[in-house]
Design a protein around this motif. Structure first.
Motif, PDB file in Angstrom:
ATOM      1  N   THR A 278       0.563  -0.962  -0.013  1.00  0.00           N
ATOM      2  CA  THR A 278       0.026   0.314  -0.214  1.00  0.00           C
ATOM      3  C   THR A 278       0.885   1.217   0.304  1.00  0.00           C
ATOM      4  OG1 THR A 278      -1.584  -1.306   0.942  1.00  0.00           O
ATOM      5  CG2 THR A 278      -1.430   0.920   1.339  1.00  0.00           C
ATOM      6  N   LYS A 279       2.390   0.923   1.166  1.00  0.00           N
ATOM      7  CA  LYS A 279       2.760   2.458   1.151  1.00  0.00           C
ATOM      8  C   LYS A 279       3.439   2.682  -0.549  1.00  0.00           C
ATOM      9  CE  LYS A 279       7.050   4.053   3.100  1.00  0.00           C
ATOM     10  NZ  LYS A 279       7.600   4.094   4.144  1.00  0.00           N
ATOM     11  N   TRP A 280       3.525   2.136  -0.845  1.00  0.00           N
ATOM     12  CA  TRP A 280       5.355   1.951  -2.306  1.00  0.00           C
ATOM     13  C   TRP A 280       4.291   2.077  -3.657  1.00  0.00           C
ATOM     14  CZ3 TRP A 280       8.923  -2.055  -0.569  1.00  0.00           C
ATOM     15  CH2 TRP A 280       9.466  -1.566   0.435  1.00  0.00           C
ATOM     16  N   LYS A 281       2.885   1.328  -3.277  1.00  0.00           N
ATOM     17  CA  LYS A 281       1.503   1.377  -4.257  1.00  0.00           C
ATOM     18  C   LYS A 281       1.876   0.952  -4.958  1.00  0.00           C
ATOM     19  CE  LYS A 281       0.471   6.162  -4.043  1.00  0.00           C
ATOM     20  NZ  LYS A 281       1.517   7.440  -3.179  1.00  0.00           N
ATOM     21  N   LEU A 282       2.078  -0.810  -5.096  1.00  0.00           N
ATOM     22  CA  LEU A 282       2.496  -2.050  -6.061  1.00  0.00           C
ATOM     23  C   LEU A 282       1.255  -2.117  -6.435  1.00  0.00           C
ATOM     24  CD1 LEU A 282       6.200  -2.928  -4.148  1.00  0.00           C
ATOM     25  CD2 LEU A 282       5.934  -1.753  -6.588  1.00  0.00           C
ATOM     26  N   ASP A 283       1.273  -3.048  -7.342  1.00  0.00           N
ATOM     27  CA  ASP A 283       0.936  -4.211  -7.557  1.00  0.00           C
ATOM     28  C   ASP A 283       0.091  -4.948  -7.080  1.00  0.00           C
ATOM     29  OD1 ASP A 283       0.183  -2.040  -9.540  1.00  0.00           O
ATOM     30  OD2 ASP A 283       1.541  -2.819 -10.804  1.00  0.00           O
ATOM     31  N   SER A 284       0.902  -6.139  -6.581  1.00  0.00           N
ATOM     32  CA  SER A 284       1.495  -6.745  -5.597  1.00  0.00           C
ATOM     33  C   SER A 284       2.296  -7.541  -5.180  1.00  0.00           C
ATOM     34  CB  SER A 284       1.421  -8.673  -6.668  1.00  0.00           C
ATOM     35  OG  SER A 284       2.514  -8.476  -7.306  1.00  0.00           O
ATOM     36  N   LEU A 285       1.767  -8.402  -3.862  1.00  0.00           N
ATOM     37  CA  LEU A 285       3.060  -9.118  -3.116  1.00  0.00           C
ATOM     38  C   LEU A 285       4.150  -9.586  -3.535  1.00  0.00           C
ATOM     39  CD1 LEU A 285       0.093 -10.390  -0.664  1.00  0.00           C
ATOM     40  CD2 LEU A 285       1.786  -8.290   0.053  1.00  0.00           C
ATOM     41  N   PHE A 286       4.214 -10.010  -4.421  1.00  0.00           N
ATOM     42  CA  PHE A 286       5.219 -10.019  -5.787  1.00  0.00           C
ATOM     43  C   PHE A 286       5.940  -9.332  -5.429  1.00  0.00           C
ATOM     44  CE2 PHE A 286       7.759 -11.678  -9.414  1.00  0.00           C
ATOM     45  CZ  PHE A 286       8.224 -12.407  -8.871  1.00  0.00           C
ATOM     46  N   GLN A 287       5.521  -8.193  -6.293  1.00  0.00           N
ATOM     47  CA  GLN A 287       6.572  -7.502  -6.334  1.00  0.00           C
ATOM     48  C   GLN A 287       6.942  -6.467  -5.271  1.00  0.00           C
ATOM     49  OE1 GLN A 287       4.296  -4.257  -8.382  1.00  0.00           O
ATOM     50  NE2 GLN A 287       5.939  -3.188  -9.321  1.00  0.00           N
ATOM     51  N   VAL A 288       5.968  -7.383  -4.027  1.00  0.00           N
ATOM     52  CA  VAL A 288       7.159  -6.149  -2.684  1.00  0.00           C
ATOM     53  C   VAL A 288       8.195  -6.588  -2.781  1.00  0.00           C
ATOM     54  CG1 VAL A 288       7.014  -6.175  -0.654  1.00  0.00           C
ATOM     55  CG2 VAL A 288       4.373  -4.931  -2.100  1.00  0.00           C
ATOM     56  N   VAL A 289       8.475  -8.177  -2.900  1.00  0.00           N
ATOM     57  CA  VAL A 289       9.146  -9.024  -2.249  1.00  0.00           C
ATOM     58  C   VAL A 289      10.229  -9.433  -3.622  1.00  0.00           C
ATOM     59  CG1 VAL A 289       9.881 -11.840  -2.443  1.00  0.00           C
ATOM     60  CG2 VAL A 289       7.834 -10.801  -1.312  1.00  0.00           C
ATOM     61  N   MET A 290      10.363  -9.133  -4.525  1.00  0.00           N
ATOM     62  CA  MET A 290      10.790  -8.291  -5.441  1.00  0.00           C
ATOM     63  C   MET A 290      11.514  -6.909  -4.625  1.00  0.00           C
ATOM     64  SD  MET A 290      11.460 -10.671  -8.213  1.00  0.00           S
ATOM     65  CE  MET A 290      11.736 -11.858  -6.463  1.00  0.00           C
ATOM     66  N   VAL A 291      11.697  -6.608  -4.751  1.00  0.00           N
ATOM     67  CA  VAL A 291      11.788  -4.766  -4.408  1.00  0.00           C
ATOM     68  C   VAL A 291      12.444  -5.371  -2.934  1.00  0.00           C
ATOM     69  CG1 VAL A 291      11.118  -2.597  -3.539  1.00  0.00           C
ATOM     70  CG2 VAL A 291      10.106  -3.504  -5.087  1.00  0.00           C
ATOM     71  N   LEU A 292      12.076  -5.710  -2.465  1.00  0.00           N
ATOM     72  CA  LEU A 292      12.934  -6.683  -1.344  1.00  0.00           C
ATOM     73  C   LEU A 292      13.991  -7.002  -1.361  1.00  0.00           C
ATOM     74  CD1 LEU A 292       9.744  -6.829   2.227  1.00  0.00           C
ATOM     75  CD2 LEU A 292      10.975  -4.762   1.733  1.00  0.00           C
ATOM     76  N   VAL A 293      14.096  -7.730  -2.339  1.00  0.00           N
ATOM     77  CA  VAL A 293      15.074  -8.431  -2.972  1.00  0.00           C
ATOM     78  C   VAL A 293      16.513  -7.334  -3.272  1.00  0.00           C
ATOM     79  CG1 VAL A 293      15.912 -10.384  -4.535  1.00  0.00           C
ATOM     80  CG2 VAL A 293      13.783 -11.135  -3.326  1.00  0.00           C
ATOM     81  N   VAL A 294      15.666  -6.863  -3.835  1.00  0.00           N
ATOM     82  CA  VAL A 294      16.350  -5.262  -4.759  1.00  0.00           C
ATOM     83  C   VAL A 294      17.402  -5.135  -3.631  1.00  0.00           C
ATOM     84  CG1 VAL A 294      16.779  -3.407  -6.552  1.00  0.00           C
ATOM     85  CG2 VAL A 294      15.674  -5.368  -6.810  1.00  0.00           C
ATOM     86  N   PHE A 295      16.572  -4.729  -2.964  1.00  0.00           N
ATOM     87  CA  PHE A 295      17.234  -3.744  -1.785  1.00  0.00           C
ATOM     88  C   PHE A 295      18.566  -5.071  -0.976  1.00  0.00           C
ATOM     89  CE2 PHE A 295      13.513  -0.791  -1.323  1.00  0.00           C
ATOM     90  CZ  PHE A 295      13.864   0.632  -1.599  1.00  0.00           C
ATOM     91  N   ALA A 296      18.308  -5.764  -1.102  1.00  0.00           N
ATOM     92  CA  ALA A 296      19.263  -7.079  -0.069  1.00  0.00           C
ATOM     93  C   ALA A 296      20.316  -6.863  -1.045  1.00  0.00           C
ATOM     94  CB  ALA A 296      18.248  -7.834   0.149  1.00  0.00           C
TER      95      ALA A 296
END
Length: 109
Positions: free
Chosen positions: A16-34
């Motif tokens: 919700t905060k990042w205005k992403l379409d799916s939970l998969f996208q959230v996980v991918m963003v977290l993977v990028v940060f990691a």
């Protein structure tokens, strides 16, 4: 006891905060940060050692700010591209540059 409906999970709140379409996208963003964090962790010391500055000193801090932090931003974009999240990180980079620009622009009264 709290209800699941009244308190969404961590990933849902990020979505919700990042205005992403799916939970998969959230996980991918977290993977990028990691991945970016680990990369910077491994290259920071060799970069600073190359300049021969002592750890924890003023020069070390200045070089870190001038060299390593911009590299972090570049690696975010590179890993964002690799993991299909370039657009998300590109928008975040533009926000950062706008904020920096606004901080240095003259305030009109």
């Amino acid at each position: 006891m709290t209800s699941e409906k009244s308190n969404p999970g961590f990933l849902k709140r990020l979505q919700t905060k990042w205005k992403l379409d799916s939970l998969f996208q959230v996980v991918m963003v977290l993977v990028v940060f990691a991945c970016t964090g680990f990369t910077i962790l491994f290259i920071k010391n060799p970069i600073l050692d190359f300049f021969g500055v002592e750890k924890g000193g003023f020069v070390n801090t200045v070089l870190y700010l001038l060299l390593v932090l911009p590299l972090y931003q570049i690696f975010l974009l590179v890993y964002g591209f690799i993991f299909g999240q370039f657009q998300f990180f590109w928008e975040k980079e533009k926000q950062i540059f706008r904020r920096i620009g606004n901080a240095f622009s003259k305030k009109k009264s």
